[in-house]
Design a protein around this motif. Sequence first.
Motif, PDB file in Angstrom:
ATOM      1  N   LEU A 164     -86.568   1.982  -5.419  1.00 46.49           N
ATOM      2  CA  LEU A 164     -85.718   0.927  -4.876  1.00 46.49           C
ATOM      3  C   LEU A 164     -84.337   1.474  -4.528  1.00 46.49           C
ATOM      4  O   LEU A 164     -83.718   1.077  -3.548  1.00 46.49           O
ATOM      5  N   THR A 165     -83.832   2.387  -5.361  1.00 46.68           N
ATOM      6  CA  THR A 165     -82.523   3.002  -5.193  1.00 46.68           C
ATOM      7  C   THR A 165     -82.495   4.286  -6.020  1.00 46.68           C
ATOM      8  O   THR A 165     -83.266   4.429  -6.978  1.00 46.68           O
ATOM      9  N   SER A 166     -81.587   5.210  -5.668  1.00 50.49           N
ATOM     10  CA  SER A 166     -81.422   6.424  -6.467  1.00 50.49           C
ATOM     11  C   SER A 166     -80.155   6.366  -7.316  1.00 50.49           C
ATOM     12  O   SER A 166     -79.812   7.332  -7.993  1.00 50.49           O
ATOM     13  N   ASP A 167     -79.455   5.250  -7.291  1.00 54.08           N
ATOM     14  CA  ASP A 167     -78.255   5.058  -8.106  1.00 54.08           C
ATOM     15  C   ASP A 167     -78.672   4.810  -9.552  1.00 54.08           C
ATOM     16  O   ASP A 167     -79.340   3.817  -9.854  1.00 54.08           O
ATOM     17  N   THR A 168     -78.275   5.700 -10.464  1.00 52.94           N
ATOM     18  CA  THR A 168     -78.768   5.624 -11.848  1.00 52.94           C
ATOM     19  C   THR A 168     -78.293   4.371 -12.563  1.00 52.94           C
ATOM     20  O   THR A 168     -79.030   3.778 -13.354  1.00 52.94           O
ATOM     21  N   GLU A 169     -77.058   3.920 -12.289  1.00 51.66           N
ATOM     22  CA  GLU A 169     -76.588   2.691 -12.943  1.00 51.66           C
ATOM     23  C   GLU A 169     -77.327   1.477 -12.394  1.00 51.66           C
ATOM     24  O   GLU A 169     -77.666   0.561 -13.145  1.00 51.66           O
ATOM     25  N   GLU A 170     -77.597   1.467 -11.087  1.00 51.74           N
ATOM     26  CA  GLU A 170     -78.364   0.369 -10.511  1.00 51.74           C
ATOM     27  C   GLU A 170     -79.773   0.319 -11.092  1.00 51.74           C
ATOM     28  O   GLU A 170     -80.340  -0.748 -11.301  1.00 51.74           O
ATOM     29  N   ARG A 171     -80.343   1.500 -11.358  1.00 54.26           N
ATOM     30  CA  ARG A 171     -81.661   1.536 -11.982  1.00 54.26           C
ATOM     31  C   ARG A 171     -81.633   0.910 -13.369  1.00 54.26           C
ATOM     32  O   ARG A 171     -82.576   0.222 -13.773  1.00 54.26           O
ATOM     33  N   SER A 172     -80.549   1.143 -14.108  1.00 54.70           N
ATOM     34  CA  SER A 172     -80.453   0.528 -15.436  1.00 54.70           C
ATOM     35  C   SER A 172     -80.299  -0.988 -15.308  1.00 54.70           C
ATOM     36  O   SER A 172     -80.848  -1.751 -16.109  1.00 54.70           O
ATOM     37  N   LYS A 173     -79.590  -1.438 -14.273  1.00 58.99           N
ATOM     38  CA  LYS A 173     -79.417  -2.886 -14.079  1.00 58.99           C
ATOM     39  C   LYS A 173     -80.734  -3.551 -13.684  1.00 58.99           C
ATOM     40  O   LYS A 173     -81.091  -4.605 -14.217  1.00 58.99           O
ATOM     41  N   VAL A 174     -81.437  -2.941 -12.710  1.00 57.87           N
ATOM     42  CA  VAL A 174     -82.692  -3.555 -12.273  1.00 57.87           C
ATOM     43  C   VAL A 174     -83.724  -3.503 -13.398  1.00 57.87           C
ATOM     44  O   VAL A 174     -84.548  -4.418 -13.537  1.00 57.87           O
ATOM     45  N   ILE A 227     -80.055   4.573 -25.414  1.00 55.26           N
ATOM     46  CA  ILE A 227     -81.408   4.238 -25.872  1.00 55.26           C
ATOM     47  C   ILE A 227     -81.557   4.562 -27.351  1.00 55.26           C
ATOM     48  O   ILE A 227     -82.150   3.786 -28.117  1.00 55.26           O
ATOM     49  N   GLY A 228     -81.028   5.712 -27.775  1.00 54.93           N
ATOM     50  CA  GLY A 228     -81.093   6.075 -29.189  1.00 54.93           C
ATOM     51  C   GLY A 228     -80.418   5.040 -30.073  1.00 54.93           C
ATOM     52  O   GLY A 228     -80.942   4.668 -31.134  1.00 54.93           O
ATOM     53  N   ALA A 229     -79.266   4.545 -29.635  1.00 56.04           N
ATOM     54  CA  ALA A 229     -78.571   3.508 -30.408  1.00 56.04           C
ATOM     55  C   ALA A 229     -79.405   2.235 -30.468  1.00 56.04           C
ATOM     56  O   ALA A 229     -79.514   1.594 -31.521  1.00 56.04           O
ATOM     57  N   GLY A 230     -80.020   1.872 -29.341  1.00 50.79           N
ATOM     58  CA  GLY A 230     -80.848   0.669 -29.315  1.00 50.79           C
ATOM     59  C   GLY A 230     -82.034   0.753 -30.252  1.00 50.79           C
ATOM     60  O   GLY A 230     -82.317  -0.177 -31.021  1.00 50.79           O
ATOM     61  N   PHE A 231     -82.758   1.874 -30.210  1.00 56.24           N
ATOM     62  CA  PHE A 231     -83.907   2.048 -31.095  1.00 56.24           C
ATOM     63  C   PHE A 231     -83.479   2.150 -32.563  1.00 56.24           C
ATOM     64  O   PHE A 231     -84.179   1.665 -33.462  1.00 56.24           O
ATOM     65  N   GLY A 270     -85.761  -0.917 -24.644  1.00 56.31           N
ATOM     66  CA  GLY A 270     -86.884  -0.822 -23.715  1.00 56.31           C
ATOM     67  C   GLY A 270     -86.445  -0.882 -22.267  1.00 56.31           C
ATOM     68  O   GLY A 270     -86.956  -0.143 -21.415  1.00 56.31           O
ATOM     69  N   ALA A 271     -85.483  -1.753 -21.956  1.00 57.25           N
ATOM     70  CA  ALA A 271     -84.982  -1.854 -20.586  1.00 57.25           C
ATOM     71  C   ALA A 271     -84.306  -0.564 -20.157  1.00 57.25           C
ATOM     72  O   ALA A 271     -84.520  -0.075 -19.038  1.00 57.25           O
ATOM     73  N   LEU A 272     -83.497   0.008 -21.014  1.00 58.49           N
ATOM     74  CA  LEU A 272     -82.839   1.272 -20.698  1.00 58.49           C
ATOM     75  C   LEU A 272     -83.857   2.390 -20.521  1.00 58.49           C
ATOM     76  O   LEU A 272     -83.709   3.265 -19.663  1.00 58.49           O
ATOM     77  N   ARG A 273     -84.926   2.360 -21.325  1.00 61.19           N
ATOM     78  CA  ARG A 273     -85.930   3.409 -21.210  1.00 61.19           C
ATOM     79  C   ARG A 273     -86.637   3.358 -19.867  1.00 61.19           C
ATOM     80  O   ARG A 273     -86.887   4.376 -19.224  1.00 61.19           O
ATOM     81  N   TYR A 274     -86.940   2.151 -19.393  1.00 60.24           N
ATOM     82  CA  TYR A 274     -87.561   2.013 -18.079  1.00 60.24           C
ATOM     83  C   TYR A 274     -86.670   2.598 -16.981  1.00 60.24           C
ATOM     84  O   TYR A 274     -87.165   3.143 -16.002  1.00 60.24           O
ATOM     85  N   SER A 275     -85.364   2.467 -17.137  1.00 59.75           N
ATOM     86  CA  SER A 275     -84.458   2.947 -16.100  1.00 59.75           C
ATOM     87  C   SER A 275     -84.438   4.468 -15.992  1.00 59.75           C
ATOM     88  O   SER A 275     -83.906   5.018 -15.027  1.00 59.75           O
ATOM     89  N   CYS A 276     -85.016   5.147 -16.964  1.00 58.03           N
ATOM     90  CA  CYS A 276     -85.062   6.612 -16.944  1.00 58.03           C
ATOM     91  C   CYS A 276     -86.105   7.154 -15.969  1.00 58.03           C
ATOM     92  O   CYS A 276     -86.012   8.311 -15.547  1.00 58.03           O
ATOM     93  N   ASP A 277     -87.106   6.353 -15.616  1.00 57.37           N
ATOM     94  CA  ASP A 277     -88.253   6.879 -14.879  1.00 57.37           C
ATOM     95  C   ASP A 277     -87.859   7.484 -13.533  1.00 57.37           C
ATOM     96  O   ASP A 277     -88.293   8.577 -13.170  1.00 57.37           O
ATOM     97  N   GLY A 278     -87.047   6.760 -12.770  1.00 56.32           N
ATOM     98  CA  GLY A 278     -86.618   7.296 -11.487  1.00 56.32           C
ATOM     99  C   GLY A 278     -85.785   8.556 -11.645  1.00 56.32           C
ATOM    100  O   GLY A 278     -85.915   9.507 -10.859  1.00 56.32           O
ATOM    101  N   ASP A 279     -84.920   8.589 -12.676  1.00 54.25           N
ATOM    102  CA  ASP A 279     -84.113   9.778 -12.940  1.00 54.25           C
ATOM    103  C   ASP A 279     -84.999  10.973 -13.283  1.00 54.25           C
ATOM    104  O   ASP A 279     -84.727  12.108 -12.865  1.00 54.25           O
TER     105      ASP A 279
END
Length: 475
Positions: free
Chosen positions: A151-161, A322-326, A361-370
């Motif tokens: 959808l985008t290559s912006d890493t912060e946008e990936r975390s938002k989506v 992500i580490g803090a969340g887990f 979990g949401a933050l972890r999903y945002s890692c995939d594109g990166d």
Amino acid sequence: MEKGEGMESTTYKTTRVKLSMGEKVNYAVSEFGYNAIYIWISAFMTIFCTDYIGVPAAMVSVLLLLVRVFDAINDPMIGSLADRTRSKWGRYKPWVAIGGTVMSLLIIALFAAQPGWSTTFKIAYVWVVYILITVASTCCNMPYGALNGVLTSDTEERSKVSGVRMVFAQIGSNFTSLVAASLILFFSGTNGTENTAQGYLGAVVVTVVIGLPTILWSAVKSKERVLPPPEQMEKGNTIPMKTQLKCLFGNKYAIISMLGQFMCGFLSYGRFAIMSYYFTYVSGDFTLYSITGTVGIITGILGPGLLCPWLYRVFRHKGRAIGAGFGLTALTFIPMFLFDAHGIWFWVFYALSNLFMCAAGALRYSCDGDNVDFAEYKYGVRCDGFLSSFISLMLKAGGAVGPAVFLGLLGMFGYVPGGVQNATVLTLLNMGMSIIPAVLSGIAALAFLAFYDMDEKKHSTIITELEKRRGITAE
């Protein structure tokens, strides 16, 4: 590069775009339908098979484990096929639409099994239909995960989506948790006195009617912007399997993400299966299950929607966030072992653990594109589908291995379907809701804190180099 055959567009331009909230919702809404429907498999299939249609627990346990082995072959094959897809709708969207539709119909078919069938036929029927569900689920969910990264290559946008995505995922799964008990009793035709196999079927049909349109909407409305390198776009060009494997096993970020996704699968899906037994036998009141839906919807919105972006802004580093969340998830799971579900403190810690788990979990999903960006930077090819297939595999593995092991242990220590359970069985169920998820969350926290070292600066350098290879200049 001019527009090529079978693609939406092969004109390369910067993909560091900011997504509107409407576009984020268009993509993320599919998670509502997928999770609302698939939770009938992850949360209710085992107890439906063992207690309502009479399939031996040992046979269900073996099925869950064998299908995970099958998935290890099935998922990468579908991932590679999705990467090679050339259509005017894109690489991944057709898979989401077709896979989601077939999966939904097959789940209805599974819950159409009848207790009056012979034991041999019931076992064969459940095995065949469940395997087909697994294939269809992969055809939908794996390309959907790949779609997240294009959808985008912006890493912060990936975390938002990804945060919006997880909001809809939590609403979907907890919607079903909230209404499941009432729907099952309503369709059972017993005046609210007991559940029946027919009640499960009616509830599943209602959920599919509500959920499937959202999967189709996402497939139609999402936009694929991040395209493979020019040479990979040439007609007939394929990525050698050796190179795809390098993109996976030579990519520490993908490996750590797989571990995190296994934990997410166990915590999100695996624990749901245990809940059915927990509230039936440990708490002695299955109607308490509906509270998980109410709490889950609230924390499922607050965790990904507010806590997830807040953690990212604090750390500007996905591994640490992500580490803090887990880590917080692990700390809040432990006290649940000490409290009964009829008391307030059980639900306080249940809500906190779900809140932190959803954010992680949401933050972890945002890692995939990166992770895919890093693989392309290192090896020169882009294989979103192949890498996402292993992420999908680990999610399902976590959601199946936990319940399979527990079913085996329950049978070993004297579980009696529909009967009075001994102290060992009750303790195992209690640990499955608290101590074991805490240990797994702690392992995931340590892995991301110690090894996932990609921060904003490092990812920006990677994207700049990839754009340079495509001949893109800064706008």
